[in-house]
Design a protein around this motif. Structure first.
Motif, PDB file in Angstrom:
ATOM      1  N   VAL A 190       0.868  -1.182   0.000  1.00 53.94           N
ATOM      2  CA  VAL A 190       0.000   0.000   0.000  1.00 53.94           C
ATOM      3  C   VAL A 190       0.901   1.227   0.000  1.00 53.94           C
ATOM      4  O   VAL A 190       1.865   1.274   0.764  1.00 53.94           O
ATOM      5  N   ALA A 191       0.558   2.195  -0.829  1.00 55.74           N
ATOM      6  CA  ALA A 191       1.438   3.348  -0.985  1.00 55.74           C
ATOM      7  C   ALA A 191       0.667   4.655  -0.993  1.00 55.74           C
ATOM      8  O   ALA A 191      -0.517   4.690  -1.315  1.00 55.74           O
ATOM      9  N   TRP A 192       1.375   5.719  -0.651  1.00 56.75           N
ATOM     10  CA  TRP A 192       0.856   7.080  -0.767  1.00 56.75           C
ATOM     11  C   TRP A 192       1.576   7.771  -1.926  1.00 56.75           C
ATOM     12  O   TRP A 192       2.812   7.730  -2.003  1.00 56.75           O
ATOM     13  N   PHE A 193       0.777   8.419  -2.765  1.00 54.44           N
ATOM     14  CA  PHE A 193       1.304   9.241  -3.843  1.00 54.44           C
ATOM     15  C   PHE A 193       0.740  10.651  -3.690  1.00 54.44           C
ATOM     16  O   PHE A 193      -0.249  10.855  -3.000  1.00 54.44           O
ATOM     17  N   ARG A 194       1.361  11.601  -4.364  1.00 49.57           N
ATOM     18  CA  ARG A 194       0.787  12.942  -4.391  1.00 49.57           C
ATOM     19  C   ARG A 194       0.916  13.510  -5.800  1.00 49.57           C
ATOM     20  O   ARG A 194       1.865  13.219  -6.523  1.00 49.57           O
ATOM     21  N   LEU A 195      -0.092  14.326  -6.124  1.00 45.97           N
ATOM     22  CA  LEU A 195      -0.098  15.023  -7.402  1.00 45.97           C
ATOM     23  C   LEU A 195       0.048  16.505  -7.124  1.00 45.97           C
ATOM     24  O   LEU A 195      -0.880  17.141  -6.620  1.00 45.97           O
ATOM     25  N   PRO A 196       1.210  17.081  -7.415  1.00 49.21           N
ATOM     26  CA  PRO A 196       1.408  18.510  -7.173  1.00 49.21           C
ATOM     27  C   PRO A 196       0.520  19.344  -8.080  1.00 49.21           C
ATOM     28  O   PRO A 196       0.093  18.879  -9.145  1.00 49.21           O
ATOM     29  N   PRO A 197       0.233  20.587  -7.714  1.00 53.29           N
ATOM     30  CA  PRO A 197      -0.586  21.449  -8.576  1.00 53.29           C
ATOM     31  C   PRO A 197       0.188  21.883  -9.811  1.00 53.29           C
ATOM     32  O   PRO A 197       1.404  21.907  -9.815  1.00 53.29           O
ATOM     33  N   GLY A 198      -0.528  22.221 -10.850  1.00 48.90           N
ATOM     34  CA  GLY A 198       0.115  22.708 -12.058  1.00 48.90           C
ATOM     35  C   GLY A 198      -0.031  21.732 -13.195  1.00 48.90           C
ATOM     36  O   GLY A 198      -0.098  20.518 -13.012  1.00 48.90           O
ATOM     37  N   LYS A 199      -0.020  22.320 -14.370  1.00 48.30           N
ATOM     38  CA  LYS A 199      -0.188  21.516 -15.580  1.00 48.30           C
ATOM     39  C   LYS A 199       1.024  20.647 -15.824  1.00 48.30           C
ATOM     40  O   LYS A 199       2.168  21.074 -15.603  1.00 48.30           O
ATOM     41  N   GLY A 200       0.796  19.413 -16.259  1.00 48.79           N
ATOM     42  CA  GLY A 200       1.902  18.551 -16.637  1.00 48.79           C
ATOM     43  C   GLY A 200       2.575  17.839 -15.496  1.00 48.79           C
ATOM     44  O   GLY A 200       3.561  17.119 -15.700  1.00 48.79           O
ATOM     45  N   LYS A 201       2.068  18.043 -14.275  1.00 45.71           N
ATOM     46  CA  LYS A 201       2.678  17.374 -13.134  1.00 45.71           C
ATOM     47  C   LYS A 201       2.284  15.899 -13.135  1.00 45.71           C
ATOM     48  O   LYS A 201       1.254  15.510 -13.665  1.00 45.71           O
ATOM     49  N   GLU A 202       3.128  15.101 -12.507  1.00 44.20           N
ATOM     50  CA  GLU A 202       2.861  13.666 -12.432  1.00 44.20           C
ATOM     51  C   GLU A 202       2.793  13.208 -10.977  1.00 44.20           C
ATOM     52  O   GLU A 202       3.322  13.863 -10.084  1.00 44.20           O
ATOM     53  N   LEU A 203       2.162  12.074 -10.786  1.00 40.16           N
ATOM     54  CA  LEU A 203       2.074  11.496  -9.453  1.00 40.16           C
ATOM     55  C   LEU A 203       3.466  11.126  -8.949  1.00 40.16           C
ATOM     56  O   LEU A 203       4.256  10.521  -9.661  1.00 40.16           O
ATOM     57  N   GLU A 204       3.729  11.504  -7.691  1.00 34.76           N
ATOM     58  CA  GLU A 204       5.016  11.202  -7.069  1.00 34.76           C
ATOM     59  C   GLU A 204       4.795  10.209  -5.933  1.00 34.76           C
ATOM     60  O   GLU A 204       3.905  10.416  -5.111  1.00 34.76           O
ATOM     61  N   GLY A 205       5.615   9.181  -5.884  1.00 33.29           N
ATOM     62  CA  GLY A 205       5.549   8.274  -4.754  1.00 33.29           C
ATOM     63  C   GLY A 205       6.087   8.966  -3.516  1.00 33.29           C
ATOM     64  O   GLY A 205       7.176   9.543  -3.551  1.00 33.29           O
ATOM     65  N   VAL A 206       5.322   8.945  -2.432  1.00 32.37           N
ATOM     66  CA  VAL A 206       5.710   9.626  -1.199  1.00 32.37           C
ATOM     67  C   VAL A 206       6.240   8.625  -0.180  1.00 32.37           C
ATOM     68  O   VAL A 206       7.320   8.799   0.372  1.00 32.37           O
ATOM     69  N   ALA A 207       5.458   7.585   0.069  1.00 30.38           N
ATOM     70  CA  ALA A 207       5.838   6.564   1.046  1.00 30.38           C
ATOM     71  C   ALA A 207       4.985   5.336   0.802  1.00 30.38           C
ATOM     72  O   ALA A 207       3.922   5.419   0.189  1.00 30.38           O
ATOM     73  N   ALA A 208       5.446   4.220   1.302  1.00 31.74           N
ATOM     74  CA  ALA A 208       4.694   2.981   1.131  1.00 31.74           C
ATOM     75  C   ALA A 208       4.984   2.031   2.270  1.00 31.74           C
ATOM     76  O   ALA A 208       6.018   2.155   2.950  1.00 31.74           O
ATOM     77  N   PHE A 209       4.072   1.097   2.472  1.00 30.36           N
ATOM     78  CA  PHE A 209       4.306   0.002   3.399  1.00 30.36           C
ATOM     79  C   PHE A 209       4.317  -1.264   2.543  1.00 30.36           C
ATOM     80  O   PHE A 209       3.266  -1.674   2.035  1.00 30.36           O
ATOM     81  N   LEU A 210       5.513  -1.810   2.372  1.00 28.13           N
ATOM     82  CA  LEU A 210       5.681  -2.952   1.489  1.00 28.13           C
ATOM     83  C   LEU A 210       5.607  -4.253   2.275  1.00 28.13           C
ATOM     84  O   LEU A 210       6.118  -4.342   3.401  1.00 28.13           O
ATOM     85  N   SER A 211       5.016  -5.252   1.689  1.00 27.37           N
ATOM     86  CA  SER A 211       4.797  -6.516   2.397  1.00 27.37           C
ATOM     87  C   SER A 211       6.113  -7.202   2.778  1.00 27.37           C
ATOM     88  O   SER A 211       6.186  -7.871   3.804  1.00 27.37           O
ATOM     89  N   ASP A 212       7.170  -6.991   1.978  1.00 30.47           N
ATOM     90  CA  ASP A 212       8.433  -7.675   2.241  1.00 30.47           C
ATOM     91  C   ASP A 212       9.497  -6.781   2.850  1.00 30.47           C
ATOM     92  O   ASP A 212      10.590  -7.258   3.164  1.00 30.47           O
ATOM     93  N   GLU A 213       9.180  -5.500   3.025  1.00 34.28           N
ATOM     94  CA  GLU A 213      10.230  -4.560   3.439  1.00 34.28           C
ATOM     95  C   GLU A 213       9.782  -3.598   4.531  1.00 34.28           C
ATOM     96  O   GLU A 213      10.598  -2.974   5.180  1.00 34.28           O
ATOM     97  N   GLY A 214       8.501  -3.433   4.703  1.00 37.29           N
ATOM     98  CA  GLY A 214       8.011  -2.465   5.673  1.00 37.29           C
ATOM     99  C   GLY A 214       7.925  -1.079   5.084  1.00 37.29           C
ATOM    100  O   GLY A 214       7.686  -0.912   3.900  1.00 37.29           O
ATOM    101  N   ALA A 215       8.166  -0.062   5.906  1.00 34.74           N
ATOM    102  CA  ALA A 215       7.998   1.328   5.499  1.00 34.74           C
ATOM    103  C   ALA A 215       9.165   1.797   4.639  1.00 34.74           C
ATOM    104  O   ALA A 215      10.331   1.555   4.964  1.00 34.74           O
ATOM    105  N   VAL A 216       8.839   2.465   3.540  1.00 37.15           N
ATOM    106  CA  VAL A 216       9.841   3.078   2.663  1.00 37.15           C
ATOM    107  C   VAL A 216       9.381   4.494   2.347  1.00 37.15           C
ATOM    108  O   VAL A 216       8.173   4.774   2.362  1.00 37.15           O
ATOM    109  N   TYR A 217      10.357   5.376   2.049  1.00 40.22           N
ATOM    110  CA  TYR A 217      10.026   6.786   1.851  1.00 40.22           C
ATOM    111  C   TYR A 217      10.793   7.365   0.671  1.00 40.22           C
ATOM    112  O   TYR A 217      11.919   6.964   0.385  1.00 40.22           O
ATOM    113  N   ALA A 218      10.183   8.364   0.048  1.00 41.78           N
ATOM    114  CA  ALA A 218      10.897   9.156  -0.941  1.00 41.78           C
ATOM    115  C   ALA A 218      11.923  10.017  -0.207  1.00 41.78           C
ATOM    116  O   ALA A 218      11.701  10.415   0.940  1.00 41.78           O
ATOM    117  N   ASP A 219      13.028  10.321  -0.863  1.00 42.64           N
ATOM    118  CA  ASP A 219      14.076  11.121  -0.225  1.00 42.64           C
ATOM    119  C   ASP A 219      13.544  12.480   0.232  1.00 42.64           C
ATOM    120  O   ASP A 219      13.987  13.012   1.256  1.00 42.64           O
TER     121      ASP A 219
END
Length: 125
Positions: free
Chosen positions: A34-63
């Motif tokens: 399960v992961a969290w993404f965010r879409l910044p405002p503005g034209k042409g922006k893309e979804l960015e991975g923010v953080a996730a809880f991975l089944s084999d690794e636990g919590a991971v984060y974007a820098d």
């Protein structure tokens, strides 16, 4: 079909905190990411991975959020929370929760099957 719902978005001043929550049936199941993404405002922006809880690794984060955001999972409540501290205007966006990763890395949006509608976060300076 998996229903994903997010809530907790709001407007805050820079330096403030918010806690977002995501509910999905897969949160209480083993083997699903399960992961969290965010879409910044503005034209042409893309979804960015923010953080996730991975089944084999636990919590991971974007820098960009390491040390400021904390992800936590409550399987009994089927919730995945994102505690966001020391927010800055660059954190502004619509935050989406996603689950059931088909393959590939955790931070690429197309790898996920089910998505919530998102919750708005606005951080003002």
């Amino acid at each position: 079909q998996v229903e994903v719902v997010e809530f907790g978005g709001d407007s805050v001043q820079a330096g403030g905190s918010l806690r977002l929550s995501c509910t999905a049936s897969t949160i209480s199941m083993s083997g699903f990411d399960v992961a969290w993404f965010r879409l910044p405002p503005g034209k042409g922006k893309e979804l960015e991975g923010v953080a996730a809880f991975l089944s084999d690794e636990g919590a991971v984060y974007a820098d960009s959020v390491k040390g400021r955001f904390t992800i936590s999972k409550d399987t009994s409540k089927k919730t995945l929370d994102l505690q966001m501290d020391n927010l800055n205007p660059g954190d502004t966006g619509v935050y989406h929760c996603a689950t059931v990763k088909k393959s590939g890395n955790w931070f690429t949006a197309v790898n996920y099957v089910y998505w919530g509608q998102g919750t708005q976060v606005v951080v003002s300076s």
